[in-house]
Design a protein around this motif. Structure first.
Motif, PDB file in Angstrom:
ATOM      1  N   PRO A 123       0.379   0.947  -7.612  1.00  0.00           N
ATOM      2  CA  PRO A 123       1.388   0.246  -6.311  1.00  0.00           C
ATOM      3  C   PRO A 123       2.300   0.772  -6.103  1.00  0.00           C
ATOM      4  O   PRO A 123       2.385   1.379  -4.759  1.00  0.00           O
ATOM      5  CB  PRO A 123       1.393  -0.683  -6.965  1.00  0.00           C
ATOM      6  CG  PRO A 123       0.791  -1.073  -7.772  1.00  0.00           C
ATOM      7  CD  PRO A 123       0.576  -0.295  -8.464  1.00  0.00           C
ATOM      8  N   LEU A 124       2.516   1.962  -6.138  1.00  0.00           N
ATOM      9  CA  LEU A 124       4.073   2.707  -6.054  1.00  0.00           C
ATOM     10  C   LEU A 124       3.481   3.736  -6.033  1.00  0.00           C
ATOM     11  O   LEU A 124       4.435   4.853  -5.779  1.00  0.00           O
ATOM     12  CB  LEU A 124       5.659   2.633  -7.389  1.00  0.00           C
ATOM     13  CG  LEU A 124       5.703   2.257  -8.030  1.00  0.00           C
ATOM     14  CD1 LEU A 124       6.208   2.440  -9.595  1.00  0.00           C
ATOM     15  CD2 LEU A 124       5.629   1.047  -7.022  1.00  0.00           C
ATOM     16  N   GLN A 125       1.819   4.266  -5.705  1.00  0.00           N
ATOM     17  CA  GLN A 125       2.399   5.649  -4.922  1.00  0.00           C
ATOM     18  C   GLN A 125       1.729   6.167  -3.706  1.00  0.00           C
ATOM     19  O   GLN A 125       2.150   7.089  -2.811  1.00  0.00           O
ATOM     20  CB  GLN A 125       0.055   5.762  -5.288  1.00  0.00           C
ATOM     21  CG  GLN A 125       0.263   6.722  -7.282  1.00  0.00           C
ATOM     22  CD  GLN A 125      -1.519   6.510  -6.782  1.00  0.00           C
ATOM     23  OE1 GLN A 125      -1.192   7.989  -7.021  1.00  0.00           O
ATOM     24  NE2 GLN A 125      -1.790   4.885  -7.308  1.00  0.00           N
ATOM     25  N   THR A 126       2.256   4.565  -2.917  1.00  0.00           N
ATOM     26  CA  THR A 126       2.131   5.123  -1.493  1.00  0.00           C
ATOM     27  C   THR A 126       2.977   5.502  -0.990  1.00  0.00           C
ATOM     28  O   THR A 126       3.184   6.855   0.319  1.00  0.00           O
ATOM     29  CB  THR A 126       2.128   3.454  -0.967  1.00  0.00           C
ATOM     30  OG1 THR A 126       1.279   2.438  -0.893  1.00  0.00           O
ATOM     31  CG2 THR A 126       2.193   3.468   0.792  1.00  0.00           C
ATOM     32  N   MET A 303      -6.495  -5.113  -2.830  1.00  0.00           N
ATOM     33  CA  MET A 303      -6.607  -3.257  -1.485  1.00  0.00           C
ATOM     34  C   MET A 303      -6.154  -2.629  -0.533  1.00  0.00           C
ATOM     35  O   MET A 303      -5.145  -2.060   0.512  1.00  0.00           O
ATOM     36  CB  MET A 303      -8.037  -3.019  -2.280  1.00  0.00           C
ATOM     37  CG  MET A 303      -8.668  -1.030  -1.201  1.00  0.00           C
ATOM     38  SD  MET A 303      -7.502   0.351  -2.092  1.00  0.00           S
ATOM     39  CE  MET A 303      -8.974   0.244  -3.374  1.00  0.00           C
ATOM     40  N   GLU A 304      -6.584  -4.413   0.313  1.00  0.00           N
ATOM     41  CA  GLU A 304      -6.720  -3.877   2.301  1.00  0.00           C
ATOM     42  C   GLU A 304      -5.021  -4.368   2.245  1.00  0.00           C
ATOM     43  O   GLU A 304      -4.518  -3.731   2.901  1.00  0.00           O
ATOM     44  CB  GLU A 304      -6.739  -4.926   2.629  1.00  0.00           C
ATOM     45  CG  GLU A 304      -6.957  -4.856   3.933  1.00  0.00           C
ATOM     46  CD  GLU A 304      -8.076  -6.116   4.565  1.00  0.00           C
ATOM     47  OE1 GLU A 304      -8.134  -6.462   5.525  1.00  0.00           O
ATOM     48  OE2 GLU A 304      -9.412  -6.434   3.981  1.00  0.00           O
ATOM     49  N   ASP A 305      -4.369  -4.980   1.591  1.00  0.00           N
ATOM     50  CA  ASP A 305      -3.064  -5.013   1.641  1.00  0.00           C
ATOM     51  C   ASP A 305      -2.349  -3.883   1.411  1.00  0.00           C
ATOM     52  O   ASP A 305      -1.402  -2.991   2.461  1.00  0.00           O
ATOM     53  CB  ASP A 305      -2.273  -6.212   0.846  1.00  0.00           C
ATOM     54  CG  ASP A 305      -2.530  -7.465   1.207  1.00  0.00           C
ATOM     55  OD1 ASP A 305      -3.332  -7.808   1.790  1.00  0.00           O
ATOM     56  OD2 ASP A 305      -2.802  -8.372   0.238  1.00  0.00           O
ATOM     57  N   ARG A 306      -2.943  -2.877   0.491  1.00  0.00           N
ATOM     58  CA  ARG A 306      -1.929  -1.549   0.345  1.00  0.00           C
ATOM     59  C   ARG A 306      -2.329  -0.731   1.064  1.00  0.00           C
ATOM     60  O   ARG A 306      -2.121  -0.035   1.013  1.00  0.00           O
ATOM     61  CB  ARG A 306      -2.368  -1.072  -1.114  1.00  0.00           C
ATOM     62  CG  ARG A 306      -1.570  -1.481  -2.500  1.00  0.00           C
ATOM     63  CD  ARG A 306      -2.230  -1.093  -3.160  1.00  0.00           C
ATOM     64  NE  ARG A 306      -3.065  -1.647  -3.890  1.00  0.00           N
ATOM     65  CZ  ARG A 306      -4.004  -1.106  -5.244  1.00  0.00           C
ATOM     66  NH1 ARG A 306      -3.944   0.266  -4.987  1.00  0.00           N
ATOM     67  NH2 ARG A 306      -5.340  -1.890  -5.384  1.00  0.00           N
ATOM     68  N   LYS A 307      -4.033  -0.918   1.516  1.00  0.00           N
ATOM     69  CA  LYS A 307      -4.108   0.351   2.685  1.00  0.00           C
ATOM     70  C   LYS A 307      -3.783  -0.053   3.998  1.00  0.00           C
ATOM     71  O   LYS A 307      -3.268   1.276   4.436  1.00  0.00           O
ATOM     72  CB  LYS A 307      -5.848  -0.005   2.951  1.00  0.00           C
ATOM     73  CG  LYS A 307      -6.458   0.879   1.720  1.00  0.00           C
ATOM     74  CD  LYS A 307      -7.985   0.313   1.810  1.00  0.00           C
ATOM     75  CE  LYS A 307      -8.871   0.710   3.271  1.00  0.00           C
ATOM     76  NZ  LYS A 307      -8.745   2.099   3.320  1.00  0.00           N
ATOM     77  N   ARG A 308      -3.183  -1.067   4.147  1.00  0.00           N
ATOM     78  CA  ARG A 308      -2.382  -1.721   5.281  1.00  0.00           C
ATOM     79  C   ARG A 308      -1.061  -0.669   5.451  1.00  0.00           C
ATOM     80  O   ARG A 308       0.134  -0.766   6.271  1.00  0.00           O
ATOM     81  CB  ARG A 308      -2.172  -2.500   5.654  1.00  0.00           C
ATOM     82  CG  ARG A 308      -3.601  -3.401   6.086  1.00  0.00           C
ATOM     83  CD  ARG A 308      -3.925  -5.086   6.197  1.00  0.00           C
ATOM     84  NE  ARG A 308      -4.519  -5.651   6.965  1.00  0.00           N
ATOM     85  CZ  ARG A 308      -4.796  -5.822   8.392  1.00  0.00           C
ATOM     86  NH1 ARG A 308      -4.274  -5.681   8.874  1.00  0.00           N
ATOM     87  NH2 ARG A 308      -6.210  -6.702   8.568  1.00  0.00           N
TER      88      ARG A 308
END
Length: 312
Positions: A123-126, A303-308
């Motif tokens: 999750p830290l990749q964003t 996944m959708e939360d991270r994509k947003r």
């Protein structure tokens, strides 16, 4: 009078009819060439995982005998599998490519990001990803996501518009009728491009077998020291596993997908050849991410939360 049925039969038996793998390959090659014609600074996400390997293979085919007109980008969590990183570097050298690396560890060292209690860095990749896209002014970013992997990815178009903050809004998705792709974007925005959108995991493996594509050995059955957590076999490492009460044992396993070691599980398998892997996948009723990726199980909409927020 020729009936519809007879026309269909004649078409299917035609020596010029494309197999399903040929059709998927043709679509992906078209997408690569379309991006090369529409965008100024495209980049391919390349981690050394099987989907990015197939994506790079298709890009090389699309522009052969010329060099591909794209650079590569890898978001390195610092917890990647050594076998995969070795393959990544060897492939870059083999084809004379330029590789950008966005390091999660650099952001942690600078205090921009903090380690999570569970040790996972996926999750830290964003932040490293989105900042690298902005600093290098990439206007098209190829990803190996497929619609069969996860329900949020099933919502994606092939050309997925991201705003100036790299965020994804499903309401801004554009229609893609007749394989017509709209790459228009405002300054600061960019487009994520998914050439493998319509492929399945089985398609990917059948294509690897047909093309004779080399993969890291981690994708085939091998003995490995692992421990069980959340019904997955995880590899021990500096990321924080195993914990008290988690016992390391040597098992015959392989990986269906690879990512951060802290959230990517192995599966019990004796499949040491491509044919054996293909047979195993054909019999499976779980997607690769659903079976082996803990980061997708954090919530129903993980996944959708991270994509947003800007993740792939």
């Amino acid at each position: 009078m020729t009936t519809v049925a007879s026309v269909s039969e004649e078409t299917d038996s035609s020596p010029y009819a494309l197999s399903h793998l040929d059709a998927l390959e043709s679509e992906a090659v078209h997408i690569f060439r379309e991006v090369a014609g529409e965008f100024e600074r495209p980049v391919i996400l390349f981690s050394g995982g099987k989907d990015s390997i197939v994506m790079l293979h298709l890009a090389l085919k699309a522009f052969a005998p010329a060099a591909i007109p794209f650079t590569l980008l890898h978001v390195d969590t610092g917890h990647n599998f050594p076998e995969v990183l070795e393959y990544r570097d060897r492939t870059v050298d083999k084809h004379g490519l330029r590789l950008h690396i966005a390091s999660v560890q650099d952001y942690i060292d600078r205090g921009v990001l903090r380690e999570r209690p569970d040790g996972t860095r996926n999750p830290l990749q964003t932040v490293p990803l989105t900042e690298k896209i902005q600093s290098e002014r990439f206007d098209a970013v190829f990803g190996g996501g497929r619609r069969d992997e996860e329900k949020a990815r099933a919502k994606e178009r092939v050309f997925s518009l991201r705003d100036e903050f790299s965020q994804w809004d499903p309401r801004r998705q554009r229609p893609e009728l007749w394989q017509l792709y709209n790459g228009r974007h405002a300054p600061g925005e960019h487009v994520r491009v998914f050439p493998l959108s319509n492929w399945t995991e089985l398609d990917v493996w059948q294509y690897i077998a047909r093309e004779g594509i080399e993969l890291p050995d981690i994708y085939f059955a091998h003995e490995r020291e692992v421990f069980q957590r959340s019904n997955m076999w995880l590899t021990a490492g500096e990321w924080g596993g195993p914990k008290d009460g988690e016992t390391v044992e040597k098992r015959l396993v392989r990986y269906r997908t690879v990512g951060d070691m802290s959230c990517t599980g192995a599966v019990d398998s004796d499949a040491t050849t491509l044919d054996a892997v293909i047979a195993e996948i054909a019999a499976s009723r779980l997607t690769e991410r659903g079976a082996t990726r803990a980061d997708d199980k954090m919530s129903e909409a993980a996944m959708e939360d991270r994509k947003r927020e800007g993740y792939f």
